[in-house]
Enzyme design. Structure first.
Site, PDB file in Angstrom:
ATOM      1  N   GLU A 168     102.998 -11.187  93.240  1.00 59.18           N
ATOM      2  CA  GLU A 168     103.041  -9.742  93.401  1.00 59.18           C
ATOM      3  C   GLU A 168     104.194  -9.328  94.316  1.00 59.18           C
ATOM      4  OE1 GLU A 168      99.095  -8.574  94.514  1.00 59.18           O
ATOM      5  OE2 GLU A 168      98.322  -8.869  92.493  1.00 59.18           O
ATOM      6  N   HIS A 409      83.552  -5.483  85.711  1.00 57.98           N
ATOM      7  CA  HIS A 409      84.492  -5.918  86.733  1.00 57.98           C
ATOM      8  C   HIS A 409      83.843  -6.988  87.598  1.00 57.98           C
ATOM      9  CE1 HIS A 409      86.765  -5.432  90.687  1.00 57.98           C
ATOM     10  NE2 HIS A 409      87.644  -5.906  89.822  1.00 57.98           N
ATOM     11  N   HIS A 479      92.916 -11.036  86.856  1.00 54.34           N
ATOM     12  CA  HIS A 479      93.921 -10.586  87.821  1.00 54.34           C
ATOM     13  C   HIS A 479      94.037 -11.599  88.959  1.00 54.34           C
ATOM     14  CE1 HIS A 479      94.628  -6.134  86.777  1.00 54.34           C
ATOM     15  NE2 HIS A 479      94.132  -6.745  85.719  1.00 54.34           N
ATOM     16  N   GLU A 498      96.965 -10.088  84.984  1.00 53.57           N
ATOM     17  CA  GLU A 498      97.849  -9.339  85.879  1.00 53.57           C
ATOM     18  C   GLU A 498      98.966 -10.290  86.292  1.00 53.57           C
ATOM     19  OE1 GLU A 498      97.380  -6.662  89.898  1.00 53.57           O
ATOM     20  OE2 GLU A 498      96.570  -8.693  89.859  1.00 53.57           O
ATOM     21  N   GLU A 504      99.439  -0.763  90.429  1.00 53.37           N
ATOM     22  CA  GLU A 504      98.717  -0.462  91.661  1.00 53.37           C
ATOM     23  C   GLU A 504      99.662  -0.350  92.856  1.00 53.37           C
ATOM     24  OE1 GLU A 504      95.894  -3.544  92.372  1.00 53.37           O
ATOM     25  OE2 GLU A 504      97.378  -5.139  92.440  1.00 53.37           O
TER      26      GLU A 504
END
Length: 710
Positions: A168, A409, A479, A498, A504
């Site tokens: 990320e 989730h 993710h 992800e 985000e």
């Protein structure tokens, strides 16, 4: 298979073995050699070397290394050509055509055997190591894989920092020689991160040579093995594989017979060829499931963005500590900001039903969010127990009445051991309540403690979750997992990942404007990304006055991402009330396809711009998307991909002339035209902008009345 005799050249004092392999179109050539007992390979495109002579092998723990002392037992060369149809994808059919060379090696001093299998395609090379069953090499531990990628110069690279726990990061564009000096700036904060070197980078790595050749390095079919990074020697521009270790520092635990993942090298003079390559998928095994009817692309909205921006909360109460099985959540006072409540979720279900979305993601529905983050807590969620204000059965029934499903989730908080503890019960709970897809998450440091997100233990865990989910006919969108390597061919219920810096981060300070002009060349090489586009409100403080972040994008570019950032799982990330202010632009998100018969790259330059055209499977509809970096540019495309005997209605969603991702991101315009295969478009793209196009076949000529021809 046809055996090809090897040729030997005795060059004192070295013993040299060499054999060549050509791609089906003869454009690529791979040369395998044994030089003084050391296995090497070289890759050429035409007359130009892409990878100079590079060594192969392994350092082993407490055993003699597999680096030298090799001789060739035999070689086998063959050709393979098939066409296969993915369950979902960017193309309705994929050709898998390669020439193969299998080299069987013996290390005579230890009486051990190692094979290297090369597959050369028209778009690049894949190779892997294979360890046959043998008495002297059965169980062994890899200290390091020593695969080299010797480059021909100081290429321009589009890279993120090598890290055992996260991808990320924003991408850095620089010369290879500049990586070490830029590394500190490239490593930005994350919930879990372990950068390992000043010169280590992650795959998929995209590069461009000074003479305009595009090169991509990655891996395929990552199974029972740690994720690979690349360590650069800046003195000679040689990358070497760097595997993710475990808590003991060991890199890989092996038991013969078994192969490693494939190492992949793609190259072309045309950037679009890299984007359209199917090499990664082709190197994976065929689909493992006989019945795939339950695996379907998904367009969804979700109770998510309002928590990401800080407008609402995942947790039900504001208390410092809770314990599953001990805390009485019904006795806790609600904080009044909990988003996953029954009435709000019904509002999202209504919006999904009204606008044709098939699913609604709900995060924060289950107990335990009060103290989940950063606590290294093992028994953190049970994935079964809802908060007092979330009525599972009522929402299940309400969604079914509206012909909508809820999307589950499962945030593990990095406690993969705990997730495996509850996995069967959690998936059964989903099946019982009409959930058929799950977004899983692995935020934070991994438990078992000391393991990394990209180590062998976690690689095994991610695939175990996918296989287990298939037993319950559940699709998985993981993710923070390891970046994909084409396994969606074998396990197509792995419908998304992800594994990169997604939308985000637009609420966490913003992504660089060039981010989505690089991701298709890097992260998406291995498989689709749940990038969660569709942000129409760029000023995050409008949702949360305490959050001054700004989404670095125009609305027009957000629409384009549904075409340029391929995924069979596409989210409209923003809030329903925001979309209701821009229903004319929202129409494109409703219309755009999810599954494609044909994909074309009309324009592409990594870090600058990408323009895709895609034909929706089962229809005559085409969609075009263009994403732009921070520079204003003009896109010039032709519509010669359209059927020659048809007329179409084109709807163009573009930046207005005064649009800018920082100062005027909501300035867009929508125009309709009449087009055919002779039509062309010259379209302005604002800084941080782009455009999106829908093209629908005009069944009746009356539909074309009054439309200007483009």
């Amino acid at each position: 298979m046809k055996r090809i005799a090897a040729f030997f050249l005795l060059l004192l004092p070295f013993l040299v073995f060499g054999q060549e392999l050509l791609s089906p179109n003869s454009e690529f050539k791979m040369v395998f050699e044994i030089r003084d007992g050391k296995p090497t390979y070289q890759l050429l495109l035409g007359e130009n070397s892409i990878i100079e002579q590079s060594s192969l092998g392994f350092d082993l723990k407490d055993m003699e290394d597999l680096l030298e002392g090799f001789s060739v037992l035999s070689t086998e060369q063959s050709t393979f050509n098939e066409t296969w149809a993915p369950v979902w994808g960017e193309q309705g059919e994929i050709q898998n055509h390669y020439n193969e060379l299998l080299v069987k090696l013996e290390q005579k001093s230890t009486n051990r055997f190692m094979d290297v299998r090369f597959r050369l395609y028209d778009d690049g090379l894949g190779f892997r190591y294979e360890f046959p069953e043998q008495p002297n090499l059965t169980y062994f531990i890899i200290a390091e894989e020593k695969t080299q990628f010797a480059l021909t110069g100081d290429h321009t690279a589009f890279w993120i920092a090598g890290d055992y726990d996260t991808q990320e990061y924003d991408y850095t564009t620089s010369k290879l020689s500049e990586i070490s000096s830029l590394m500190d700036k490239a490593v930005t904060p994350n919930a879990s991160q372990t950068p390992f070197s000043k010169t280590g980078v992650q795959t998929a790595l995209m590069m461009k040579t000074d003479d305009g050749t595009y090169i991509n390095l990655h891996e395929a079919a990552l199974v029972e093995y740690p994720g690979m990074h690349l360590e650069l020697n800046p003195e000679n521009m040689v990358f070497q594989s760097h595997l993710t270790p475990d808590v003991l520092g060991n890199k890989g635990y092996m038991q013969a017979p078994r192969p490693t993942p494939w190492r992949t090298i793609m190259a072309s003079k045309n950037a679009g060829d890299i984007l359209l390559s199917n090499l990664t998928l082709n190197l994976n095994e065929p689909c493992a499931y006989e019945d795939t009817s339950w695996i379907k692309p998904v367009k969804y909205i979700g109770v998510w963005w309002e928590m990401i921006t800080g407008k609402s909360s995942w947790s039900y109460a504001d208390v410092p500590s809770v314990k599953l099985g001990e805390t009485d959540f019904s006795s806790l006072k609600s904080n009044g900001r909990h988003a996953a409540n029954t009435e709000k979720v019904k509002r999202y279900i209504d919006f999904a039903a009204e606008h044709g979305f098939s699913q609604v993601l709900v995060e924060g529905w289950n107990v335990g969010w009060e103290d989940w983050f950063g606590k290294s807590k093992d028994y953190v969620f049970d994935f079964l127990t809802p908060y007092p204000d979330f009525d599972v059965e009522a929402l299940r029934d309400y969604a079914m009445e509206k012909n909508v499903r809820l999307m589950m989730h499962h945030e593990t908080s990095g406690s993969a051991r705990n997730y495996e503890r509850f996995m069967d019960k959690a998936y059964q709970f989903m099946a019982d309540n009409n959930y058929n897809s799950v977004k899983s998450g692995y935020v934070g440091n991994i438990i078992p403690r000391g393991e990394y997100h990209y180590g062998q233990w976690m690689v095994n865990h991610y695939l175990h979750a996918v296989k287990k989910a298939a037993e319950y006919k559940i699709m998985v969108n993981a993710h923070e997992a390891v970046r994909p390597t084409g396994l969606s061919r074998t396990y197509p219920n792995l419908i998304g990942n992800e594994s990169a810096r997604g939308t985000e981060f637009e609420a966490f300070g913003g992504n660089n404007p060039d981010h989505t002009t690089i991701l298709p060349f890097t992260r998406l090489i291995g498989g689709p990304m749940d990038y969660t586009p569709g942000v129409f409100e760029q000023d995050i403080s409008k949702y949360n006055p305490q959050n001054n972040s700004w989404a670095n994008t125009t609305i027009a570019r957000q629409l384009a991402l549904y075409v340029t950032m391929y995924s069979p799982l596409q989210m409209a990330a923003d809030l329903p009330e925001t979309y209701e202010k821009h229903l004319d632009a929202f129409q494109f998100i409703k219309d755009v396809g999810l599954d494609w018969q044909t994909s074309l790259v009309l324009e592409a330059e990594p870090g600058d711009f990408i323009t895709y055209a895609r034909k929706e499977k089962g229809t005559q509809n085409w969609f075009v998307g263009r994403t732009n970096d921070e520079e204003p540019r003009t896109s010039n495309i032709s519509f010669n991909f359209l059927d020659k005997d048809k007329e179409y209605i084109l709807t163009l969603y573009s930046d207005a002339k005064n649009a800018h991702y920082k100062t005027n991101p909501k300035a867009y315009q929508i125009k309709k035209y009449r087009v055919n295969y002779k039509s062309k478009l010259s379209q302005y793209c604002a800084p941080g902008g782009g455009y999106a196009i829908s093209i629908v076949h005009a069944e009746d000529k009356k539909e074309l009345k009054g439309l200007k021809r483009l």
